[in-house]
Design a protein around this motif. Structure first.
Motif, PDB file in Angstrom:
ATOM      1  N   THR A 256     -56.989 -69.012 -22.411  1.00  0.00           N
ATOM      2  CA  THR A 256     -56.835 -69.863 -21.240  1.00  0.00           C
ATOM      3  C   THR A 256     -58.010 -70.826 -21.093  1.00  0.00           C
ATOM      4  OG1 THR A 256     -55.596 -68.117 -20.102  1.00  0.00           O
ATOM      5  CG2 THR A 256     -56.501 -69.881 -18.736  1.00  0.00           C
ATOM      6  N   VAL A 257     -59.213 -70.310 -21.307  1.00  0.00           N
ATOM      7  CA  VAL A 257     -60.417 -71.131 -21.121  1.00  0.00           C
ATOM      8  C   VAL A 257     -60.567 -72.179 -22.219  1.00  0.00           C
ATOM      9  CG1 VAL A 257     -62.942 -71.073 -21.070  1.00  0.00           C
ATOM     10  CG2 VAL A 257     -61.627 -69.334 -19.833  1.00  0.00           C
ATOM     11  N   THR A 258     -60.280 -71.819 -23.445  1.00  0.00           N
ATOM     12  CA  THR A 258     -60.583 -72.706 -24.577  1.00  0.00           C
ATOM     13  C   THR A 258     -59.371 -73.409 -25.176  1.00  0.00           C
ATOM     14  OG1 THR A 258     -60.391 -70.869 -26.160  1.00  0.00           O
ATOM     15  CG2 THR A 258     -62.561 -71.268 -25.189  1.00  0.00           C
ATOM     16  N   PHE A 259     -58.175 -73.211 -24.612  1.00  0.00           N
ATOM     17  CA  PHE A 259     -56.979 -73.799 -25.207  1.00  0.00           C
ATOM     18  C   PHE A 259     -57.024 -75.326 -25.282  1.00  0.00           C
ATOM     19  CE2 PHE A 259     -52.538 -75.109 -25.540  1.00  0.00           C
ATOM     20  CZ  PHE A 259     -52.084 -74.281 -26.549  1.00  0.00           C
ATOM     21  N   PRO A 260     -57.499 -76.041 -24.249  1.00  0.00           N
ATOM     22  CA  PRO A 260     -57.568 -77.504 -24.368  1.00  0.00           C
ATOM     23  C   PRO A 260     -58.371 -77.978 -25.580  1.00  0.00           C
ATOM     24  CG  PRO A 260     -57.831 -76.864 -22.081  1.00  0.00           C
ATOM     25  CD  PRO A 260     -57.856 -75.598 -22.881  1.00  0.00           C
ATOM     26  N   LEU A 261     -59.478 -77.308 -25.878  1.00  0.00           N
ATOM     27  CA  LEU A 261     -60.267 -77.671 -27.057  1.00  0.00           C
ATOM     28  C   LEU A 261     -59.498 -77.375 -28.336  1.00  0.00           C
ATOM     29  CD1 LEU A 261     -63.926 -76.589 -26.232  1.00  0.00           C
ATOM     30  CD2 LEU A 261     -63.184 -78.855 -26.987  1.00  0.00           C
ATOM     31  N   ASP A 262     -58.738 -76.294 -28.344  1.00  0.00           N
ATOM     32  CA  ASP A 262     -57.936 -75.959 -29.515  1.00  0.00           C
ATOM     33  C   ASP A 262     -56.851 -77.006 -29.732  1.00  0.00           C
ATOM     34  OD1 ASP A 262     -57.309 -73.943 -31.647  1.00  0.00           O
ATOM     35  OD2 ASP A 262     -55.399 -73.871 -30.580  1.00  0.00           O
ATOM     36  N   LEU A 263     -56.257 -77.486 -28.643  1.00  0.00           N
ATOM     37  CA  LEU A 263     -55.240 -78.531 -28.749  1.00  0.00           C
ATOM     38  C   LEU A 263     -55.824 -79.811 -29.328  1.00  0.00           C
ATOM     39  CD1 LEU A 263     -52.404 -79.381 -26.348  1.00  0.00           C
ATOM     40  CD2 LEU A 263     -54.045 -81.188 -26.829  1.00  0.00           C
ATOM     41  N   VAL A 264     -56.986 -80.214 -28.837  1.00  0.00           N
ATOM     42  CA  VAL A 264     -57.649 -81.415 -29.359  1.00  0.00           C
ATOM     43  C   VAL A 264     -58.012 -81.223 -30.817  1.00  0.00           C
ATOM     44  CG1 VAL A 264     -59.732 -82.836 -29.187  1.00  0.00           C
ATOM     45  CG2 VAL A 264     -58.496 -82.178 -27.113  1.00  0.00           C
ATOM     46  N   ARG A 265     -58.435 -80.023 -31.176  1.00  0.00           N
ATOM     47  CA  ARG A 265     -58.783 -79.717 -32.567  1.00  0.00           C
ATOM     48  C   ARG A 265     -57.584 -79.929 -33.481  1.00  0.00           C
ATOM     49  NH1 ARG A 265     -58.729 -74.711 -35.922  1.00  0.00           N
ATOM     50  NH2 ARG A 265     -57.505 -73.591 -34.356  1.00  0.00           N
ATOM     51  N   ARG A 266     -56.424 -79.415 -33.091  1.00  0.00           N
ATOM     52  CA  ARG A 266     -55.224 -79.583 -33.908  1.00  0.00           C
ATOM     53  C   ARG A 266     -54.872 -81.056 -34.075  1.00  0.00           C
ATOM     54  NH1 ARG A 266     -54.909 -74.948 -36.606  1.00  0.00           N
ATOM     55  NH2 ARG A 266     -54.551 -73.139 -35.293  1.00  0.00           N
ATOM     56  N   ARG A 267     -54.975 -81.810 -33.007  1.00  0.00           N
ATOM     57  CA  ARG A 267     -54.609 -83.222 -33.086  1.00  0.00           C
ATOM     58  C   ARG A 267     -55.601 -84.008 -33.945  1.00  0.00           C
ATOM     59  NH1 ARG A 267     -51.781 -85.021 -27.346  1.00  0.00           N
ATOM     60  NH2 ARG A 267     -50.433 -83.186 -27.179  1.00  0.00           N
ATOM     61  N   LYS A 268     -56.872 -83.645 -33.870  1.00  0.00           N
ATOM     62  CA  LYS A 268     -57.865 -84.297 -34.730  1.00  0.00           C
ATOM     63  C   LYS A 268     -57.606 -83.967 -36.198  1.00  0.00           C
ATOM     64  CE  LYS A 268     -61.348 -86.143 -33.990  1.00  0.00           C
ATOM     65  NZ  LYS A 268     -61.693 -87.584 -34.087  1.00  0.00           N
ATOM     66  N   GLN A 269     -57.180 -82.749 -36.466  1.00  0.00           N
ATOM     67  CA  GLN A 269     -56.899 -82.350 -37.842  1.00  0.00           C
ATOM     68  C   GLN A 269     -55.750 -83.149 -38.444  1.00  0.00           C
ATOM     69  OE1 GLN A 269     -56.274 -78.100 -37.396  1.00  0.00           O
ATOM     70  NE2 GLN A 269     -58.337 -77.630 -38.096  1.00  0.00           N
ATOM     71  N   LEU A 270     -54.841 -83.633 -37.610  1.00  0.00           N
ATOM     72  CA  LEU A 270     -53.669 -84.371 -38.085  1.00  0.00           C
ATOM     73  C   LEU A 270     -53.850 -85.876 -38.057  1.00  0.00           C
ATOM     74  CD1 LEU A 270     -50.882 -82.199 -36.429  1.00  0.00           C
ATOM     75  CD2 LEU A 270     -51.321 -82.428 -38.862  1.00  0.00           C
ATOM     76  N   GLU A 271     -55.009 -86.348 -37.624  1.00  0.00           N
ATOM     77  CA  GLU A 271     -55.267 -87.778 -37.600  1.00  0.00           C
ATOM     78  C   GLU A 271     -55.197 -88.365 -39.007  1.00  0.00           C
ATOM     79  OE1 GLU A 271     -54.956 -89.532 -34.945  1.00  0.00           O
ATOM     80  OE2 GLU A 271     -56.988 -90.111 -34.410  1.00  0.00           O
ATOM     81  N   GLY A 272     -54.317 -89.330 -39.213  1.00  0.00           N
ATOM     82  CA  GLY A 272     -54.195 -89.992 -40.507  1.00  0.00           C
ATOM     83  C   GLY A 272     -53.435 -89.199 -41.549  1.00  0.00           C
ATOM     84  N   ALA A 273     -52.878 -88.047 -41.169  1.00  0.00           N
ATOM     85  CA  ALA A 273     -52.142 -87.231 -42.131  1.00  0.00           C
ATOM     86  C   ALA A 273     -50.852 -87.914 -42.552  1.00  0.00           C
ATOM     87  CB  ALA A 273     -51.826 -85.868 -41.519  1.00  0.00           C
ATOM     88  N   GLY A 274     -50.549 -87.836 -43.845  1.00  0.00           N
ATOM     89  CA  GLY A 274     -49.309 -88.406 -44.354  1.00  0.00           C
ATOM     90  C   GLY A 274     -49.236 -89.918 -44.261  1.00  0.00           C
ATOM     91  N   GLY A 275     -50.387 -90.575 -44.203  1.00  0.00           N
ATOM     92  CA  GLY A 275     -50.406 -92.036 -44.140  1.00  0.00           C
ATOM     93  C   GLY A 275     -50.122 -92.604 -42.766  1.00  0.00           C
ATOM     94  N   ARG A 276     -50.015 -91.742 -41.745  1.00  0.00           N
ATOM     95  CA  ARG A 276     -49.743 -92.236 -40.398  1.00  0.00           C
ATOM     96  C   ARG A 276     -50.966 -92.927 -39.812  1.00  0.00           C
ATOM     97  NH1 ARG A 276     -46.211 -87.974 -36.767  1.00  0.00           N
ATOM     98  NH2 ARG A 276     -44.228 -88.234 -37.858  1.00  0.00           N
ATOM     99  N   ALA A 277     -50.694 -93.847 -38.894  1.00  0.00           N
ATOM    100  CA  ALA A 277     -51.776 -94.568 -38.236  1.00  0.00           C
ATOM    101  C   ALA A 277     -52.538 -93.629 -37.293  1.00  0.00           C
ATOM    102  CB  ALA A 277     -51.207 -95.746 -37.449  1.00  0.00           C
ATOM    103  N   ARG A 278     -53.798 -93.922 -37.072  1.00  0.00           N
ATOM    104  CA  ARG A 278     -54.620 -93.118 -36.168  1.00  0.00           C
ATOM    105  C   ARG A 278     -54.132 -93.300 -34.734  1.00  0.00           C
ATOM    106  NH1 ARG A 278     -59.628 -91.342 -37.884  1.00  0.00           N
ATOM    107  NH2 ARG A 278     -60.433 -91.598 -35.763  1.00  0.00           N
ATOM    108  N   VAL A 279     -54.077 -92.206 -34.004  1.00  0.00           N
ATOM    109  CA  VAL A 279     -53.653 -92.246 -32.604  1.00  0.00           C
ATOM    110  C   VAL A 279     -54.854 -92.356 -31.680  1.00  0.00           C
ATOM    111  CG1 VAL A 279     -52.433 -90.980 -30.777  1.00  0.00           C
ATOM    112  CG2 VAL A 279     -51.611 -90.882 -33.145  1.00  0.00           C
ATOM    113  N   TYR A 280     -55.906 -91.627 -32.008  1.00  0.00           N
ATOM    114  CA  TYR A 280     -57.092 -91.601 -31.164  1.00  0.00           C
ATOM    115  C   TYR A 280     -58.245 -92.331 -31.860  1.00  0.00           C
ATOM    116  CZ  TYR A 280     -54.250 -87.804 -29.279  1.00  0.00           C
ATOM    117  OH  TYR A 280     -53.217 -87.065 -28.773  1.00  0.00           O
ATOM    118  N   THR A 281     -58.812 -93.294 -31.174  1.00  0.00           N
ATOM    119  CA  THR A 281     -59.911 -94.078 -31.746  1.00  0.00           C
ATOM    120  C   THR A 281     -61.229 -93.807 -31.023  1.00  0.00           C
ATOM    121  OG1 THR A 281     -59.324 -95.922 -30.280  1.00  0.00           O
ATOM    122  CG2 THR A 281     -58.374 -95.926 -32.504  1.00  0.00           C
ATOM    123  N   THR A 282     -61.227 -92.842 -30.102  1.00  0.00           N
ATOM    124  CA  THR A 282     -62.435 -92.521 -29.344  1.00  0.00           C
ATOM    125  C   THR A 282     -62.928 -91.130 -29.721  1.00  0.00           C
ATOM    126  OG1 THR A 282     -61.060 -91.685 -27.535  1.00  0.00           O
ATOM    127  CG2 THR A 282     -61.745 -93.983 -27.409  1.00  0.00           C
ATOM    128  N   GLY A 283     -63.993 -90.720 -29.079  1.00  0.00           N
ATOM    129  CA  GLY A 283     -64.551 -89.400 -29.340  1.00  0.00           C
ATOM    130  C   GLY A 283     -63.810 -88.307 -28.602  1.00  0.00           C
TER     131      GLY A 283
END
Length: 336
Positions: A256-283
């Motif tokens: 419950t406490v750390t799930f938001p960070l885990d969600l962001v982690r998963r999305r960062k891991q998929l940035e640019g995967a499969g030739g897709r454009a980057r979704v997040y350009t910030t920190g």
């Protein structure tokens, strides 16, 4: 990641000895523990983590798919999402075996991760007890919780950093639905290095370390605190039931406490995967703001329900496997 941490402390006060009615003299017992402790702990921890992950793989994949939905889906699609709807889609479009997509790399990651986590925790705990001032407070709850909290966090960071590339590959394989861009572990590693560079294997490491430290630290400290309180009030309750209940509650609390960070982690891991454009350009904080703005605060907890559902069976399977293997390895060593 938290299941293995919670089970790692279960055997600390009991180990094989708690399940064996034959008491040994302290010196002999200590010698036996030093002889089999390291090897049995690494092996039992790794196998327990791998089996637990395999059994809860369908819920783990559902969690990942929900976590990444907001990256490329519109609001209308997100509102229709449900566990039953997504599970039905997987069975209909990909088949039942797809629930275990990426499970091979999960095991390849979990074996060294769990082993390093168990091993590092025990050694960090010994080092922390050597700090002046803490040695005299070993029997006090406050000092003990501090050691479990800090030792657990350091062990989690060590294990996560050591095995991170496999964790990233696992996420990308599990996130694939109808189009298979990565054909396996080796192909994924080669493709990521070729298209994104070696540093591409460490995308999202910052969010991972920010999350895994508090996650495992909370798991250890909450587990130990609940277990100590329970045993002080009800000392005759079965050890298995106490460990399972406390482990499940500590898992829910840490998730419950750390799930938001885990969600962001998963999305960062998929940035640019499969030739897709980057979704997040910030920190990191920019990503949090983007998610809250486009998906609302609830977007930070997308996928939390399947995460909750896998806690109890995950802890139970991991605990029972770990305890059983420790006993078997101890008996095997005694007969050699």
């Amino acid at each position: 990641m938290q299941t293995e941490a919670r089970v790692g402390v279960v055997v600390e006060g009991g180990g094989p000895r708690a399940l064996n009615s034959n008491k040994q003299p302290p010196i002999r017992q200590q010698q036996q523990h030093s002889q089999i402790g390291t090897v049995s702990q690494l092996l039992a921890g790794g196998l327990a983590g791998a089996l637990s992950k395999t059994c809860t793989a369908p819920l783990a994949r559902l969690t990942i798919l929900f976590q990444i939905q907001g990256m490329h889906s519109n609001v209308a699609t997100l509102e229709k999402a449900s566990i039953w709807h997504e599970a039905s889609r997987i069975v209909r479009e990909e088949g039942v075996r797809a629930f275990w997509k990426g499970n091979l790399v999960t095991i390849a990651h979990r074996l060294p991760y769990s082993s390093v986590n168990f091993y590092a925790y025990e050694h960090y705990k010994k080092l922390l007890h050597m700090i002046p001032g803490l040695e005299s407070h070993k029997e006090r709850i406050g000092g003990d919780v501090f050691v479990h909290f800090l030792g657990g966090g350091m062990a989690g960071i060590t294990a996560a950093t050591t095995t991170y590339p496999l964790d990233l590959v696992r996420t990308r394989l599990a996130a694939q639905t109808n189009v298979l861009y990565y054909r396996g572990i080796g192909h994924a590693l080669q493709t990521i290095c070729r298209e994104e560079g070696v540093l591409g294997l460490y995308k999202g490491l910052g969010a991972t370390l920010l999350g895994v430290g508090p996650n495992i630290a909370l798991s250890f400290s909450v587990y130990e605190s609940l277990r100590s309180l329970w045993q002080s009030q009800r000392p005759d309750d079965p050890t298995v039931a106490v460990s399972l209940a406390c482990g499940s509650l500590s898992g829910i609390a840490s998730s419950t406490v750390t799930f938001p960070l885990d969600l962001v982690r998963r999305r960062k891991q998929l940035e640019g995967a499969g030739g897709r454009a980057r979704v997040y350009t910030t920190g990191l904080f920019g990503i949090f703001k983007h998610i809250i703005k486009t998906e609302g605060f609830r977007g930070l907890y997308r996928g939390i329900m399947p995460e909750y559902y896998k806690v109890v069976p995950g802890v139970g399977i991991c605990f029972m496997t770990y305890e059983t293997l420790k006993v078997l390895l101890a008996d095997l060593h005694a007969t050699v």
